[in-house]
Design a protein around this motif. Sequence first.
Motif, PDB file in Angstrom:
ATOM      1  N   MET A 197      -7.736   5.030  -4.687  1.00 58.70           N
ATOM      2  CA  MET A 197      -8.369   6.308  -4.356  1.00 58.70           C
ATOM      3  C   MET A 197      -7.495   7.510  -4.698  1.00 58.70           C
ATOM      4  SD  MET A 197     -11.428   6.237  -3.252  1.00 58.70           S
ATOM      5  CE  MET A 197     -12.573   4.875  -3.050  1.00 58.70           C
ATOM      6  N   LEU A 198      -6.353   7.268  -5.328  1.00 57.89           N
ATOM      7  CA  LEU A 198      -5.409   8.368  -5.528  1.00 57.89           C
ATOM      8  C   LEU A 198      -5.416   8.918  -6.955  1.00 57.89           C
ATOM      9  CD1 LEU A 198      -2.428   6.980  -3.413  1.00 57.89           C
ATOM     10  CD2 LEU A 198      -3.919   8.904  -2.832  1.00 57.89           C
ATOM     11  N   SER A 257       1.520   3.726  -3.382  1.00 60.44           N
ATOM     12  CA  SER A 257       1.151   5.133  -3.170  1.00 60.44           C
ATOM     13  C   SER A 257       2.362   6.036  -3.338  1.00 60.44           C
ATOM     14  CB  SER A 257       0.551   5.333  -1.779  1.00 60.44           C
ATOM     15  OG  SER A 257      -0.538   4.480  -1.585  1.00 60.44           O
ATOM     16  N   GLY A 278     -10.640  -2.817   0.790  1.00 62.45           N
ATOM     17  CA  GLY A 278      -9.502  -2.949   1.691  1.00 62.45           C
ATOM     18  C   GLY A 278      -8.267  -2.194   1.247  1.00 62.45           C
ATOM     19  N   MET A 285       0.845  -1.203   0.000  1.00 59.48           N
ATOM     20  CA  MET A 285       0.000   0.000   0.000  1.00 59.48           C
ATOM     21  C   MET A 285       0.874   1.244   0.000  1.00 59.48           C
ATOM     22  SD  MET A 285      -2.832  -1.106   2.866  1.00 59.48           S
ATOM     23  CE  MET A 285      -3.691   0.474   2.882  1.00 59.48           C
ATOM     24  N   SER A 293     -11.161   5.085   2.903  1.00 60.11           N
ATOM     25  CA  SER A 293     -10.111   4.635   1.983  1.00 60.11           C
ATOM     26  C   SER A 293      -9.267   5.805   1.496  1.00 60.11           C
ATOM     27  CB  SER A 293     -10.727   3.955   0.756  1.00 60.11           C
ATOM     28  OG  SER A 293     -11.222   2.702   1.096  1.00 60.11           O
ATOM     29  N   GLU A 303     -17.174   5.159   6.104  1.00 68.53           N
ATOM     30  CA  GLU A 303     -17.166   4.850   4.673  1.00 68.53           C
ATOM     31  C   GLU A 303     -17.713   6.038   3.875  1.00 68.53           C
ATOM     32  OE1 GLU A 303     -16.044   2.020   3.059  1.00 68.53           O
ATOM     33  OE2 GLU A 303     -15.342   1.212   4.958  1.00 68.53           O
ATOM     34  N   LEU A 345      -0.700   7.902   2.971  1.00 64.24           N
ATOM     35  CA  LEU A 345       0.413   7.107   2.449  1.00 64.24           C
ATOM     36  C   LEU A 345       1.155   7.909   1.385  1.00 64.24           C
ATOM     37  CD1 LEU A 345      -1.347   3.632   1.977  1.00 64.24           C
ATOM     38  CD2 LEU A 345      -0.081   4.471   3.963  1.00 64.24           C
ATOM     39  N   ALA A 367      -5.280   6.397   2.026  1.00 63.08           N
ATOM     40  CA  ALA A 367      -4.460   6.464   0.813  1.00 63.08           C
ATOM     41  C   ALA A 367      -3.722   7.808   0.738  1.00 63.08           C
ATOM     42  CB  ALA A 367      -5.334   6.265  -0.423  1.00 63.08           C
ATOM     43  N   ARG A 368      -4.438   8.884   1.031  1.00 59.93           N
ATOM     44  CA  ARG A 368      -3.836  10.221   0.939  1.00 59.93           C
ATOM     45  C   ARG A 368      -2.650  10.340   1.897  1.00 59.93           C
ATOM     46  NH1 ARG A 368      -3.933  12.702  -3.243  1.00 59.93           N
ATOM     47  NH2 ARG A 368      -6.121  12.081  -3.411  1.00 59.93           N
ATOM     48  N   SER A 374      -8.230  -0.427  -2.177  1.00 65.33           N
ATOM     49  CA  SER A 374      -9.065   0.766  -2.135  1.00 65.33           C
ATOM     50  C   SER A 374      -8.369   1.871  -1.339  1.00 65.33           C
ATOM     51  CB  SER A 374     -10.403   0.394  -1.489  1.00 65.33           C
ATOM     52  OG  SER A 374     -11.088   1.517  -1.057  1.00 65.33           O
ATOM     53  N   ALA A 375      -7.751   1.493  -0.221  1.00 64.80           N
ATOM     54  CA  ALA A 375      -7.124   2.481   0.668  1.00 64.80           C
ATOM     55  C   ALA A 375      -5.696   2.810   0.254  1.00 64.80           C
ATOM     56  CB  ALA A 375      -7.156   1.989   2.107  1.00 64.80           C
ATOM     57  N   SER A 376      -5.365   2.610  -0.997  1.00 65.37           N
ATOM     58  CA  SER A 376      -4.066   3.074  -1.476  1.00 65.37           C
ATOM     59  C   SER A 376      -4.211   3.527  -2.916  1.00 65.37           C
ATOM     60  CB  SER A 376      -3.000   1.978  -1.320  1.00 65.37           C
ATOM     61  OG  SER A 376      -3.311   0.831  -2.075  1.00 65.37           O
ATOM     62  N   GLY A 422     -15.011   0.083  -1.232  1.00 60.71           N
ATOM     63  CA  GLY A 422     -14.985   0.569   0.138  1.00 60.71           C
ATOM     64  C   GLY A 422     -13.761   0.096   0.874  1.00 60.71           C
ATOM     65  N   PHE A 423     -13.621   0.552   2.101  1.00 66.70           N
ATOM     66  CA  PHE A 423     -12.491   0.126   2.914  1.00 66.70           C
ATOM     67  C   PHE A 423     -12.829  -1.195   3.600  1.00 66.70           C
ATOM     68  CE2 PHE A 423     -10.228   0.199   7.050  1.00 66.70           C
ATOM     69  CZ  PHE A 423      -8.965  -0.021   6.551  1.00 66.70           C
TER      70      PHE A 423
END
Lengths: 309, 322
Positions: free
Chosen positions: A216-217, A185, A208, A181, B175, B170, B182, B179-180, A211-213, A230-231
């Motif tokens: 979403m960027l 990123s 998970g 992740m 997320s 959520e 990181l 992510a931001r 999504s969380a890396s 979603g997360f």
Amino acid sequence: MSWFEKLLPTTIRTERSSKRGTVPEGLWTKCPGCNAILYNTELERNLSVCPKCEHHMRISARTRLDMFLDEEGREEIGKHIKPVDPLKFKDTKKYKDRIVQAQKQTKENDALIVMKGQLKGNDIVVAAFDFKFMGGSMGSVVGERFVRGVNKSVELGIPFIVFTSSGGARMQESLFSLFQMAKTSAALTKLSEAGIPYISFMTDPTMGGVSASLAMLGDINIAEPNALIGFAGPRVIEQTVREKLPEGFQRSEFLQEHGAIDMIVDRREMCNKVSSILTLLMANRVKTPASNITLLMPIEAVENASDQE
Amino acid sequence: MDLKFLDFEQPIAELEAKITELRNVEFDNKINISDALKQLEERSQALTESIFSNLSDWQISQLSRHPGRPYTLDYVEHIFTDFHELHGDRAYADDPAIVCGLARLDGLPVMIIGHQKGRDTKEKIYRNFGMPRPEGYRKALRVMKMAERFKIPVICLIDTPGAYPGIGAEERGQSEAIARNLFEMAKLKTPVICTIIGEGGSGGALAIGVGDRLIMLEYSTYSVISPEGCASILWKSADKSQLAAEAMGITSDRVREQGFLDEVVREPLGGGHRNFKIIALNLKEALSRHLAELKDQDVDVLLETRYQRIMSFGVYIEEAGK
């Protein structure tokens, strides 16, 4: 078993019950959205979108790249990178066996395929997740291939696009996968510094750690209709908050409503849409001199670059 | 059963109870049984040593979440001076599951960012059991960017079961918030030292865990998913948490073997909760040392080193020509 079947000798019995509900493979597909029985040739022509209810079916990474890229000039990046089992991980099955099984099933080495190619004649780098490969989970190989793809993008000054479809980090690689992740990123900061567009195209499901890396960027975040994004997984949330989740929770439309994505794009429109967005983003781009960008460049990338000059 | 002790510590708990009882007897009756007491204390010490020299990964995982374990604000009290807490993400709310603030370490200004759990039921709920919502991560990012502007090193203290899996979280983009962070931490132009002080729970931990140094306290854990979560997914049964903990290799020693750590900070006998002062002192010494190494580094060198470090994460083979 009915009384009549009981009378039959075992050799004559047909295992009907286990096959009920499934359709003979190869010719027809049942739409998970509306249960319509669809003729495969027609379905493929429609990019695996149900013509009756518009349900976007999950497709393999290679199918996606085939749909998305021009036929000419495709070149796979990092395909020789293969998974190992750093922790000798074993749950009910060995991780090694799971890898082999997934490789046989998908004919891929791991869950991400990266290609340099063209979209309507313009150079791009595209990465696509394969959900069938251990749930599209992100381990070391996925992370490394993603980074190589990003580096190629930076080196050539061409846009980077990812199609995500993943349950998250690959548990069998423990921290090695969690840290992908951070790795993916961090690589994206180089794209951003170089002023190169990054489009994240999320498809069902994107959850998970993925999504969380990287997902979403995006400079532009796009989702396919009705994709689960979603997360935390819906079941985990339901168990935590102990209430029923609202209708459409964590679906693309929900994400757009809450400001997480720019738009929802039908698969049959993806090439046109991405292409025109990229044309706009690239139109006034001031090229950053390559000397100002520090990056980890794989040797093959250096060689290819010099080939092209 | 004494709730201050974990199940595998119960023999120690019984001895300690006896010692307390004897002390009371001694006090009440003014008789001298100090020899007996001393013997018992030595036995207790030896017992603790023998139990703690042979802890299973699962037991360490329990210790990492021990209800008496020092939390971020305890370290703030014992390690730092001149602490000023900073609240809120400037957009939605203040998340009490993450504490941020300016302070001094040995006189040097630092920015502290840490997960915070609660001690009693009321505070546990207030702190959401140390599980941040997006606004927590956005507050952390806000103060990191501030630290960058004022050239102040960032110290992250990580202790969370994970980012909060809730409906509102959520809706507000859990997320994206992770992510931001990181993304931004990979290029933050100031030194970042991360320490796992308790539970390093997955993305919720990593979201304030990217930096120039990674330290773990001896009885902390760091994992991609909780042992319970891993067990319920891969073994389809939460009872297999012990197996999951071992398979994932989540203890400080195992994580160091995997090559991710700069240092493991030793804890007092029986774990950090037995003696806040000693564990805080050990951590302070480590933090000061790493800070001294980093604080005068040229920013470009710092960032390039950090980038290469992040890029080195992962193991794979590369076979060409096939």
